[in-house]
Write a protein that holds these residues in place. Sequence first.
Motif, PDB file in Angstrom:
ATOM      1  N   UNK A  31       0.805  -1.282   0.034  1.00  0.00           N
ATOM      2  CA  UNK A  31      -0.034  -0.025  -0.048  1.00  0.00           C
ATOM      3  C   UNK A  31       0.756   1.248   0.021  1.00  0.00           C
ATOM      4  N   UNK A  32       2.034   1.185   0.627  1.00  0.00           N
ATOM      5  CA  UNK A  32       2.802   2.341   1.059  1.00  0.00           C
ATOM      6  C   UNK A  32       3.528   2.583  -0.626  1.00  0.00           C
ATOM      7  N   UNK A  33       4.029   1.499  -1.210  1.00  0.00           N
ATOM      8  CA  UNK A  33       4.421   1.734  -2.754  1.00  0.00           C
ATOM      9  C   UNK A  33       3.368   2.516  -3.656  1.00  0.00           C
ATOM     10  N   UNK A  34       2.209   1.917  -3.430  1.00  0.00           N
ATOM     11  CA  UNK A  34       1.393   2.609  -4.262  1.00  0.00           C
ATOM     12  C   UNK A  34       0.845   4.125  -4.165  1.00  0.00           C
ATOM     13  N   UNK A  35       0.798   4.319  -2.731  1.00  0.00           N
ATOM     14  CA  UNK A  35       0.914   5.800  -2.390  1.00  0.00           C
ATOM     15  C   UNK A  35       1.767   6.435  -2.736  1.00  0.00           C
ATOM     16  N   UNK A  36       3.094   6.088  -2.571  1.00  0.00           N
ATOM     17  CA  UNK A  36       4.211   6.896  -3.012  1.00  0.00           C
ATOM     18  C   UNK A  36       4.389   6.884  -4.423  1.00  0.00           C
ATOM     19  N   UNK A  37       4.007   6.258  -5.326  1.00  0.00           N
ATOM     20  CA  UNK A  37       4.165   6.369  -6.668  1.00  0.00           C
ATOM     21  C   UNK A  37       2.943   7.311  -7.293  1.00  0.00           C
ATOM     22  N   UNK A  38       1.732   7.059  -6.313  1.00  0.00           N
ATOM     23  CA  UNK A  38       0.612   8.059  -6.890  1.00  0.00           C
ATOM     24  C   UNK A  38       1.130   9.493  -6.656  1.00  0.00           C
ATOM     25  N   UNK A  39       1.548   9.637  -5.328  1.00  0.00           N
ATOM     26  CA  UNK A  39       2.179  11.138  -4.839  1.00  0.00           C
ATOM     27  C   UNK A  39       3.047  11.548  -5.816  1.00  0.00           C
ATOM     28  N   UNK A  40       4.244  10.706  -6.158  1.00  0.00           N
ATOM     29  CA  UNK A  40       5.162  11.256  -7.411  1.00  0.00           C
ATOM     30  C   UNK A  40       4.660  11.549  -8.673  1.00  0.00           C
ATOM     31  N   UNK A  41       3.267  11.021  -8.873  1.00  0.00           N
ATOM     32  CA  UNK A  41       2.654  11.495 -10.233  1.00  0.00           C
ATOM     33  C   UNK A  41       2.901  10.483 -11.313  1.00  0.00           C
ATOM     34  N   UNK A  42       3.351   9.250 -11.084  1.00  0.00           N
ATOM     35  CA  UNK A  42       3.896   8.305 -12.144  1.00  0.00           C
ATOM     36  C   UNK A  42       2.527   7.472 -12.408  1.00  0.00           C
ATOM     37  N   UNK A  43       2.367   7.229 -13.595  1.00  0.00           N
ATOM     38  CA  UNK A  43       1.324   6.628 -14.139  1.00  0.00           C
ATOM     39  C   UNK A  43       1.619   5.339 -14.852  1.00  0.00           C
ATOM     40  N   UNK A  44       1.114   4.304 -14.048  1.00  0.00           N
ATOM     41  CA  UNK A  44       1.308   2.788 -14.565  1.00  0.00           C
ATOM     42  C   UNK A  44       0.401   2.308 -15.272  1.00  0.00           C
ATOM     43  N   UNK A  45       0.361   1.258 -16.304  1.00  0.00           N
ATOM     44  CA  UNK A  45      -0.839   0.451 -16.671  1.00  0.00           C
ATOM     45  C   UNK A  45      -1.476  -0.131 -15.632  1.00  0.00           C
ATOM     46  N   UNK A  46      -2.979  -0.026 -15.573  1.00  0.00           N
ATOM     47  CA  UNK A  46      -3.675  -0.762 -14.457  1.00  0.00           C
ATOM     48  C   UNK A  46      -3.118  -2.138 -14.219  1.00  0.00           C
ATOM     49  N   UNK A  47      -3.394  -2.151 -12.756  1.00  0.00           N
ATOM     50  CA  UNK A  47      -2.872  -3.759 -12.248  1.00  0.00           C
ATOM     51  C   UNK A  47      -1.626  -3.708 -12.131  1.00  0.00           C
ATOM     52  N   UNK A  48      -1.072  -4.934 -11.292  1.00  0.00           N
ATOM     53  CA  UNK A  48       0.341  -5.274 -11.365  1.00  0.00           C
ATOM     54  C   UNK A  48       0.659  -6.768 -10.891  1.00  0.00           C
ATOM     55  N   UNK A  49       1.726  -7.263 -11.312  1.00  0.00           N
ATOM     56  CA  UNK A  49       2.135  -8.670 -11.138  1.00  0.00           C
ATOM     57  C   UNK A  49       2.627  -8.647  -9.769  1.00  0.00           C
ATOM     58  N   UNK A  50       2.158  -9.549  -8.888  1.00  0.00           N
ATOM     59  CA  UNK A  50       2.794  -9.909  -7.601  1.00  0.00           C
ATOM     60  C   UNK A  50       3.337 -11.412  -7.891  1.00  0.00           C
ATOM     61  N   UNK A  51       4.550 -11.089  -7.628  1.00  0.00           N
ATOM     62  CA  UNK A  51       5.497 -12.528  -7.663  1.00  0.00           C
ATOM     63  C   UNK A  51       4.941 -13.713  -6.911  1.00  0.00           C
ATOM     64  N   UNK A  52       4.499 -13.414  -5.627  1.00  0.00           N
ATOM     65  CA  UNK A  52       4.141 -14.397  -4.678  1.00  0.00           C
ATOM     66  C   UNK A  52       2.836 -15.184  -5.139  1.00  0.00           C
ATOM     67  N   UNK A  53       2.091 -14.492  -6.240  1.00  0.00           N
ATOM     68  CA  UNK A  53       1.016 -15.318  -6.847  1.00  0.00           C
ATOM     69  C   UNK A  53       1.414 -16.073  -8.017  1.00  0.00           C
ATOM     70  N   UNK A  54       2.753 -16.207  -8.435  1.00  0.00           N
ATOM     71  CA  UNK A  54       3.228 -16.856  -9.598  1.00  0.00           C
ATOM     72  C   UNK A  54       4.213 -17.797  -9.132  1.00  0.00           C
ATOM     73  N   UNK A  55       4.467 -18.399  -8.209  1.00  0.00           N
ATOM     74  CA  UNK A  55       5.408 -19.486  -7.761  1.00  0.00           C
ATOM     75  C   UNK A  55       5.395 -20.679  -8.841  1.00  0.00           C
ATOM     76  N   UNK A  56       4.228 -20.851  -9.572  1.00  0.00           N
ATOM     77  CA  UNK A  56       3.969 -21.960 -10.466  1.00  0.00           C
ATOM     78  C   UNK A  56       4.834 -21.847 -11.839  1.00  0.00           C
ATOM     79  N   UNK A  57       4.935 -20.474 -11.936  1.00  0.00           N
ATOM     80  CA  UNK A  57       5.693 -20.061 -13.180  1.00  0.00           C
ATOM     81  C   UNK A  57       7.439 -20.396 -12.910  1.00  0.00           C
ATOM     82  N   UNK A  58       7.655 -20.148 -11.452  1.00  0.00           N
ATOM     83  CA  UNK A  58       9.239 -20.405 -11.464  1.00  0.00           C
ATOM     84  C   UNK A  58       9.400 -21.751 -11.279  1.00  0.00           C
TER      85      UNK A  58
END
Length: 298
Positions: A63-90
């Motif tokens: 949540x802090x990362x999202x808050x800080x990046x929004x405060x800096x005004x950086x716009x990313x594509x919607x959504x993000x990949x969380x590595x912890x949800x993709x252990x099967x890929x590794x």
Amino acid sequence: MASAPPDSSRPVFRFAPSPNGRLHLGHALSALTNEAMAHRFCGRLLLRIEDIDLTRCRPEFVEGIETDLEWLGIRFEPGFRRQSAHFDDYAGALASLRQRGLIYPCFCSRQEIRNAVVAREAVTGRPWPVDPDGAPLYPDLCKVLGPDEAARRIAAGEPHVLRLDMATAIAAAGRSLGYTVFDADDVRHVVQIAPERWGDVVLARKDVPTSYHLAVTVDDALQGVTHVVRGRDLEAATDVHVLLQHLLGLPTPLYHFHRLLLDDDGQKLAKSRDSQSLAALRDDGVTAVEIRRQLGFA
């Protein structure tokens, strides 16, 4: 393993922090550099959360990362990949390497490795070689284990990591490998890799079924990342990533290594050194415009 189909019309950049603490100015520099590069090359900008360390990464830091990046005004594509949800890929990547005899289990504790290094230094009278991060190269203690012995210890539940057999992996590559570095003007040059300086790196930890090296390599391919922009402190690690890309049949992105921010002691800013966070600067009345100006992005 299959990678995401490339979008040849637009390059893909990514900013990939770990939620094991609050972002600091060094992270802001990296995020803003990615933003500037993506804008310059008319590219897409992705956010990835590298949270494989389940003991140190916490939801409030995400949540802090999202808050800080929004405060800096950086716009990313919607959504993000969380590595912890993709252990099967590794796990799939590890299975591919295992089938080719390129990884092996290692049951050594850190103390056992230290003891072996000290003993060998005493015998040779010379310092034991270290990797680019200053850690002693693994002294091959478990590489000599037979497959039956290794299987018995694994079946008994003995904790172990999975290491890349570097010599065998380099031989399997079959040729000299390199990657292309680019700058803001898209001037490019090729760098030859020397992954042997890392020794038999860990690709899966005892407490986590992957590692930074493996996860970042797989993620960049699956997300179609074409341009990796990160700090100079990760330049040497790129040798391992390029080797893994070749072994797994994955594309090699272009790379750019930006400057690092140093503290008064000449050390790079780091969470482990309690470098002042963006949240603390914000609480002190510093504005995002001032941060951008300070870092050269005004």
